[in-house]
Structures are given as C-alpha cells and as structure tokens.
Design a protein around this motif. Structure first.
Motif, PDB file in Angstrom:
ATOM      1  N   SER A 180      42.537  26.762  -6.075  1.00  0.00           N
ATOM      2  CA  SER A 180      43.808  26.128  -6.418  1.00  0.00           C
ATOM      3  C   SER A 180      43.956  24.852  -5.592  1.00  0.00           C
ATOM      4  O   SER A 180      43.160  24.573  -4.680  1.00  0.00           O
ATOM      5  CB  SER A 180      44.973  27.073  -6.114  1.00  0.00           C
ATOM      6  N   ASN A 181      45.001  24.069  -5.881  1.00  0.00           N
ATOM      7  CA  ASN A 181      45.247  22.860  -5.101  1.00  0.00           C
ATOM      8  C   ASN A 181      45.444  23.178  -3.627  1.00  0.00           C
ATOM      9  O   ASN A 181      44.916  22.490  -2.750  1.00  0.00           O
ATOM     10  CB  ASN A 181      46.481  22.126  -5.637  1.00  0.00           C
ATOM     11  N   ALA A 182      46.207  24.229  -3.343  1.00  0.00           N
ATOM     12  CA  ALA A 182      46.449  24.610  -1.952  1.00  0.00           C
ATOM     13  C   ALA A 182      45.163  25.071  -1.283  1.00  0.00           C
ATOM     14  O   ALA A 182      44.901  24.745  -0.113  1.00  0.00           O
ATOM     15  CB  ALA A 182      47.510  25.704  -1.882  1.00  0.00           C
ATOM     16  N   GLU A 183      44.343  25.831  -2.006  1.00  0.00           N
ATOM     17  CA  GLU A 183      43.082  26.307  -1.439  1.00  0.00           C
ATOM     18  C   GLU A 183      42.111  25.157  -1.197  1.00  0.00           C
ATOM     19  O   GLU A 183      41.366  25.146  -0.212  1.00  0.00           O
ATOM     20  CB  GLU A 183      42.459  27.337  -2.377  1.00  0.00           C
ATOM     21  N   ARG A 184      42.112  24.187  -2.104  1.00  0.00           N
ATOM     22  CA  ARG A 184      41.234  23.022  -1.929  1.00  0.00           C
ATOM     23  C   ARG A 184      41.618  22.247  -0.669  1.00  0.00           C
ATOM     24  O   ARG A 184      40.751  21.837   0.116  1.00  0.00           O
ATOM     25  CB  ARG A 184      41.341  22.128  -3.161  1.00  0.00           C
ATOM     26  N   ARG A 185      42.906  22.046  -0.451  1.00  0.00           N
ATOM     27  CA  ARG A 185      43.344  21.364   0.766  1.00  0.00           C
ATOM     28  C   ARG A 185      42.979  22.177   2.006  1.00  0.00           C
ATOM     29  O   ARG A 185      42.584  21.624   3.033  1.00  0.00           O
ATOM     30  CB  ARG A 185      44.862  21.139   0.708  1.00  0.00           C
ATOM     31  N   HIS A 186      43.094  23.486   1.912  1.00  0.00           N
ATOM     32  CA  HIS A 186      42.734  24.372   3.018  1.00  0.00           C
ATOM     33  C   HIS A 186      41.245  24.247   3.333  1.00  0.00           C
ATOM     34  O   HIS A 186      40.847  24.215   4.507  1.00  0.00           O
ATOM     35  CB  HIS A 186      43.090  25.807   2.635  1.00  0.00           C
TER      36      HIS A 186
END
Length: 307
Positions: free
Chosen positions: A102-108
């Motif tokens: 997800s977008n949040a996981e990619r940033r993480h």
C-alpha cells in the motif's frame, strides 16, 4: 527495538521504527517487514504459473520476488537480510509493486531502507472519504468548519462557515484568493492585517513542499495578479507551517466573534486540509455562535446585511 503501533483499519498491528532506532535495529525490522509482506502474496496473485511443487512457506520465494522486480537474486536476498547495500527509489518501487504494498507500506519500506520516503498519495480505496468528512464538519456545528484541498480551494463547508466567514457560491471559492479579494470577509475581519502575513507564509510552505506542482503556480499567479498586498507580502519570503490562527470577526448580526482556527491533516487524504474554528472565551463567542445556529438566529441572517 520494535514498537507496535495501534491497529490500522484492517485490524492488523503496524510495526514502526522506535524513536532513535539504530541502523542495526532498522535492518532487522526491514528483514521482518519484507518477509511478512512476501508471505502475503501468492504466486497466482503475482502472475506466476500455478504448480511448481510443494512450498515450504506461504507466499513468494525470494528468487521469485527478484525476478518479478527485475533485480538480482543475490541483491534481493541481501536486501531482505538487511545488509549494507546500495538501494535506489526505482528498485524499491519495483519491490513494492511485486509485494503489492500500500502507499503507507511503500513509504515505510523507504524509511527502513534509509531513504527519504516519497510524498504521501491518496490510496484508491480512500477516495470516497468525503461523506465521512462531511459528517465531521457538520458535527462541528454550531462552530465554523470547512475543508480545502492542497491549493486552498474550498471542497465543502458547514452552515456556520457560510454564516460567519461568508463562504458562498458567488466568490472564487479559494481560501487564499478570497482572503485578499472578498470585500465581505475583509470588512468583517478585525485581524485581517495581522493574519495576512501568516496566510501568505503558510501558503509559501505548502508551495515549497511541492515545488514542481503546476496547481500551486496557477493559484500563485492568479492571486499575485489581483492583489498588490499579497505580492508585497510574498516578496518578503516568510515561511510558516500550518497551525493555529486567532481570528477576530465583526459579524453584522451577532457582533464581535473571536475564534481560533486549527488546520488538521488526514494522513489517508494528504490532498485535503480540515479547518476547524473553535470559539475563544472572549466576547461570549460560543453563545453567539450557538444563537446564530438557532431558529431565531437563522431568521436574523435570512436576508443579506451590509458588511
């Protein structure tokens, strides 16, 4: 050290690096994170042929992730092991695509790999949040509240924002442009000169965060062309993050109102700002706002009043 964050909307716990985590701790978490995400993706979901023998573990093998991402098998193994290797945004994006992050996981993933994370994006499944945001600002009644996009365009506002701040259909409906050009708002605002510098400084901060965004350039060109006061303040190069602003307003029916506006962000909708106005104790502002929202107050504001 690994910190367990509150469950997300799916009910799953999220793991985030602890404050001051060492490079070794971050590498360990990178390994755990990649292994857990790899286990979630089936070969069928990744577009691989069904079959191929019995698998000892669920999900994709390391070699399969490497092939699908277009990187070397050894390099991906080293990445998952948290070794000291060179990584690039392009390669991390390829891995994120294969692992269906997800977008949040990619940033993480970027943070764990030691890179600056990309700008937040709106996930497709979060684009329908406006009904919930409408409920939020309507619940804020009788106090003014509105939602604007990253370019300061109005998205929606509650009834109190219309009555108190003069938000209406016959203006530009951009918070920055209207601040400098709407005669109704300017005539009501006793704190206009004091707040103008803050408004410009906060817009510069928003522009600076997206220097290549054509939308900011268009708004900047528009307001510069119609307001010499804005152009003069812009030339002073002040910059300030969004926060709280004290506003003093002379309402034509209720008299003096003193409120504090607070700008909030919704991480799932980084393209939107929520602006809530809280009454301060001065001038009986809360009581006056409640009266304006009452049947008697509504009757008193049914017809346009000068100012």
């Amino acid at each position: 050290m690994v910190v367990v964050a509150p469950p997300d909307t799916t009910g799953e716990e999220r793991y985030v690096p602890a404050a001051g985590a060492t490079k070794s701790e971050r590498r360990n978490e990178l390994r755990e994170f990649l292994m857990s995400r790899r286990a979630r993706v089936s070969p069928e979901e990744a577009g691989l042929p069904v079959g191929g023998g019995r698998r000892r573990t669920p999900g994709l093998r390391r070699e399969e992730v490497a092939v699908l991402a277009g990187v070397g098998a050894s390099w991906y193994q080293w990445l998952e092991q948290g070794r000291e290797i060179s990584v690039s945004p392009q390669v991390l994006d390829a891995v994120a695509r294969v692992l269906r992050l997800s977008n949040a996981e990619r940033r993480h993933l970027y943070v764990l790999a030691g890179l600056n994370p990309p700008a937040p994006e709106v996930a497709p499944e979060k684009r329908d949040m406006c009904d919930g945001l409408r409920r939020l600002i309507d619940t804020w009644m009788p106090y003014p509240a509105h939602i604007m996009d990253r370019y300061y365009n109005y998205v929606m506002h509650n009834e109190a924002a219309a009555v108190v701040l003069g938000m209406r259909a016959d203006v530009r409906q951009n918070c920055l442009v209207d601040f400098f050009t709407d005669p109704m708002y300017r005539s009501r605002s006793r704190s206009w000169e004091r707040n103008a510098r803050t408004v410009v400084a906060q817009f510069r901060a928003a522009c600076a965060a997206s220097p290549d965004d054509e939308g900011f350039r268009e708004v900047l060109a528009e307001v510069t062309a119609v307001s010499a006061e804005f152009a003069a303040l812009w030339a002073e190069q002040d910059i300030e993050d969004q926060g709280q602003v004290r506003k003093e307003l002379n309402h034509p029916v209720a008299g003096l109102l003193v409120v504090e506006s607070t700008v909030l962000k919704v991480p799932a909708r980084p393209d939107l700002y929520i602006v809530l106005h809280t009454p301060l104790e001065e001038a009986n502002t809360a009581e006056k706002l409640e009266w304006l929202a009452s049947p008697e107050g509504r009757r008193g504001t049914m017809y346009p009043v000068a100012g």
